[in-house]
Enzyme design. Structure first.
Site, PDB file in Angstrom:
ATOM      1  N   ASP A 181      28.113  79.486  59.166  1.00 27.16           N
ATOM      2  CA  ASP A 181      26.990  79.712  60.069  1.00 27.16           C
ATOM      3  C   ASP A 181      27.559  80.115  61.436  1.00 27.16           C
ATOM      4  OD1 ASP A 181      25.196  78.546  58.069  1.00 27.16           O
ATOM      5  OD2 ASP A 181      26.089  76.635  58.672  1.00 27.16           O
TER       6      ASP A 181
ATOM      7  N   ARG B 183      13.388  80.676  56.958  1.00 24.79           N
ATOM      8  CA  ARG B 183      13.995  79.551  57.676  1.00 24.79           C
ATOM      9  C   ARG B 183      13.904  79.735  59.188  1.00 24.79           C
ATOM     10  NH1 ARG B 183      19.505  78.067  54.204  1.00 24.79           N
ATOM     11  NH2 ARG B 183      18.518  78.077  52.137  1.00 24.79           N
TER      12      ARG B 183
END
Length: 447
Positions: free
Chosen positions: A227, A323
């Site tokens: 990420d 998301r």
């Protein structure tokens, strides 16, 4: 502090945005970014702290990061080696790391660029991996194993050593000027506290070695690591005025193998494993698939229950597939964000309601093409969950998004009360003002 209310919400319910645009935008713009840390004439960016009352991050002590760092604890970095050294400097005293220009994480110790072939170990090649684990020969009942999967893991570890950079407690990471960029890097904020990340562009955090998992869903899937920013067991974090993008390596240009996108990007911001008290404000999240995840497993209740308290406000989500955020366990306040999708861009949903999610979604703006109907904004992942939703607008008109979802999904069990009421909102802007306001003020280079 009581929850703030948009000044023109009552009129909005009657008129929609068009009639208000000329009268609400000036006052909303003037009020939105004036506290210290949100622009205006406050302290230098490296000295800024999270203003009092600004979201969950401000609760129980607030976020000061590296404010007050002594001169020898203020670092200006221009390449990966300098950044890694500044992060690793010993001591728990406050530190400020000023990022100047573009820093590529995929380089060797001499600063020479590394590509995926440079990380490959033990004979790994993508062609060999595809041949070994083609579902037509390997099957679909078990994950890859054996020498080539072992080689993939070893190769991934070689890349991880370069691109994952650990952030210590009491740190401010801040970009200098308008072009500070981290290319291909992961900031790993793990088991630490009191961290500020501001004014940085995170571009193309990519995994050279995604794993094929034929058991993932009905068709199998490619799963990647890394990420751009991961908060893991962290406490008191402020993520503000950053831009997150796939940039030079958009998913739309990646190939498909075994009928599925070769997904080299994971999340842009993940908040997991007991992380708590986070404010995410004035960022741009753009051109991405899996954007923000709160809680990474239904089985993580021992870590996450009672934590993951997060506020997301004044963020722009543009052409993101899903998301934004997807929530498990946490009390999450999502207000005054703008969600904009272009025609043809991939779109699954914006708000994901998962196990024990307590999402409050209020006073947001959506700009959607005709093919994306309002009922698609939310998705219920776990039965008998709930969210609080009101005051949102779609294409300039008030829409009850929960009613739209229920009408399109008559068998749903989604309740209308998240079970708590946010109070840490310093200002709530009219959602009609958000598209122009965030275009002007959100993202890196806008301090």
């Amino acid at each position: 502090m009581s929850a703030a209310r948009p000044r023109t919400l009552a009129a909005l319910a009657v008129t929609g945005c068009a009639a208000l645009a000329l009268t609400t935008l000036p006052s909303a713009s003037a009020s939105a970014s004036t506290p210290a840390g949100h622009g205006g004439h406050g302290p230098r960016p490296q000295d800024a702290t999270l203003p009092e009352g600004d979201g969950w991050g401000s609760a129980e002590g607030g976020v000061t990061g590296g404010a007050g760092a002594s001169g020898d604890r203020v670092f200006t970095v221009t390449d990966r080696a300098e950044l890694a050294a500044a992060l690793a400097a010993p001591g728990d005293e406050p530190r400020v790391i000023r990022v100047a220009g573009a820093i590529d994480a995929n380089v060797d110790d001499a600063g020479d660029a590394l590509d995926c072939a440079d990380y490959a170990r033990d004979g790994y090649t993508l062609d060999a991996y595809l041949t070994a684990y083609d579902p037509e020969t390997w099957g679909r009942d078990e994950e890859p194993s054996g020498p080539l999967e072992d080689a993939r893991v070893a190769s991934a570890l070689a890349q991880k050593e370069r691109v994952v950079l650990s952030v210590p407690s009491h740190t401010t990471l801040v970009g200098v000027g308008s072009d500070a960029t981290l290319l291909g890097a992961t900031l790993d904020v793990r088991d630490v506290e009191n961290v500020i990340v501001r004014n940085l562009t995170f571009e193309d955090t990519f995994d050279c070695f995604p794993q094929w998992d034929p058991t993932d869903g009905d068709t199998g899937n490619w799963n990647s690591e890394y990420d751009s920013v991961v908060l893991y067991g962290a406490r008191h974090v402020w993520v503000d005025h950053n831009t997150f993008t796939d940039g030079r390596r958009p998913d739309a240009e990646q190939p498909e193998y075994f009928g599925m996108l070769f997904q080299q990007h994971d999340g842009q911001l993940d908040i997991v494993r007991g992380t708590d008290l986070v404010t995410v404000s004035w960022n741009v999240f753009t051109d991405h698939d899996k954007t923000i995840l709160l809680g990474n497993s239904d089985s993580a209740d021992a870590d996450d229950r009672g934590k993951l308290r997060t506020t997301l406000h004044h963020n722009l989500f543009e052409n993101v597939n899903e998301r934004a955020p997807r929530v498990r366990f946490g009390q999450v306040d999502t207000y005054n964000n703008h969600y904009r999708q272009e025609a043809g861009a991939r779109y699954g949903y914006s708000w994901g309601i998962g196990k024990e999610s307590a999402l409050v979604a209020e006073h947001n703006a959506f700009t959607l093409p005709e093919e994306i109907t309002p009922d698609r904004v939310m998705h219920q992942w776990t039965a008998d969950t709930a969210l609080t939703e009101n005051g949102n607008v779609v294409n300039g008109e008030p829409v009850d998004l929960l009613d739209a979802y229920r009408a399109a999904n008559p068998d749903n069990t989604l309740g209308d009360d998240a079970g708590w009421t946010p109070t840490l909102r310093p200002e709530v802007d009219d959602p009609c003002a958000l598209p122009a306001l965030l275009d002007d003020r959100a993202g890196a280079g806008r301090l």
